[in-house]
Scaffold this motif. Structure first.
Motif: not given
Length: 218
Positions: A131-135, A137-144, A146-154
Motif C-alpha cells: 500500500f502507498d505510504l501516504e494512505t 500513514i493516514s490510517v495509522l494516525n486514525e487508529m492511534y 493519542e500522541g504526535p502524528a506519524i509522518t513520512m519522515d518517521d
C-alpha cells in the motif's frame, strides 16, 4: 466547511471499517470453493475480500475463498495438498518477498498449468508494504490518535513497513501495531482506483478462473 466535510467522511470510513467487521467476514464464507486464494497471514485474509468487494467483485458469490495458511511453509504444503486432493480446483498463491524457496518450488509445480494455478509474489517486504505510504500513514494516525502524528519522515525507506512501524508506534504512540485492524481499515480507506497491482492481478485471475464458460450447441 470543506474541512468539516472531510472530517465527516473520514469518521464515516473509520466507523465503516470498525463496525461492519462481521459483514466483511461473510464475504469469505464459502463451503466448497471452486477457487482458493492461499495467503500467509491474517492481514491478507481480512483485506482481500473487502478489496474485491470494493471493486464490485464478491468472492463468495463466485465461490472463491481466501484461505489463511498462517505461514509461508504451510502455504507451500497446503498448495500441494489441495492440488492433489482436489485436482479440478483452481488455486492462487500469494507469498511475501522472503518466501523465495516456497515461490521457486510452487513455480516449478505449476509450470504449464496456468489454466488452473497462479502464483503472485510481493517484490519487497510483506503485505503491508504494497500500500502507498501516504494512505498507510493516514490510517495509522486514525487508529492511534493519542500522541504526535506519524509522518513520512518517521520512516526509514531502507527498511520494510513492519520493521519501521513497531519502533514508530512505541516512540510516538506508546502502542503496538494491530495488523488485522490495519488491514481492515486500509482496505476500506484506500482509493480503489489505486489498488496495488499484485492484488488487482490476483482478482483478475480469480475472476478468469471462475468465469462460466458458454457452450454453443451444434
Amino acid at each position: 466547511a470543506l474541512n468539516y466535510l472531510l472530517e465527516v467522511i473520514e469518521d464515516y470510513m473509520q466507523n465503516l471499517a470498525e463496525k461492519y467487521g462481521s459483514f466483511f467476514t461473510n464475504l469469505n464464507n464459502v463451503d466448497n470453493p471452486d477457487c482458493l486464494i492461499l495467503v500467509e497471514g491474517d492481514s491478507e485474509e481480512v483485506a482481500l475480500p473487502i478489496l474485491a468487494f470494493r471493486t464490485r467483485f464478491i468472492l463468495s458469490k463466485r465461490n472463491i475463498q481466501v484461505y489463511n495458511s498462517k505461514s509461508k511453509q504451510k502455504l507451500a504444503e497446503d498448495f500441494l495438498n489441495f492440488k492433489n486432493k482436489y485436482p479440478k480446483r483452481k488455486i492462487i498463491c500469494l507469498l511475501d518477498a522472503d518466501a523465495t524457496k516456497e515461490r521457486d518450488n510452487i513455480a516449478r509445480v505449476i509450470r504449464d498449468h496456468n489454466d488452473k494455478y497462479y502464483l503472485a509474489f510481493i517484490e519487497q517486504g510483506t503485505f503491508e508494504d504494497i500500500f502507498d505510504l501516504e494512505t498507510s500513514i493516514s490510517v495509522l494516525n486514525e487508529m492511534y490518535q493519542e500522541g504526535p502524528a506519524i509522518t513520512m519522515d518517521d520512516f526509514d525507506r531502507r527498511k520494510d513497513f513492519l520493521s519501521n512501524i513497531d519502533k514508530i508506534l512505541y516512540e510516538k504512540k506508546k502502542a503496538r501495531f494491530d495488523k488485522v485492524r490495519f488491514a481492515r481499515v486500509v482496505s476500506v480507506k484506500i482509493d480503489i482506483s489505486r489498488l496495488p497491482k499484485v492484488l488487482s492481478d490476483i482478482l483478475e485471475k480469480a475472476e478468469l478462473f471462475t468465469k462460466k464458460k458458454n457452450f454453443v450447441a451444434n
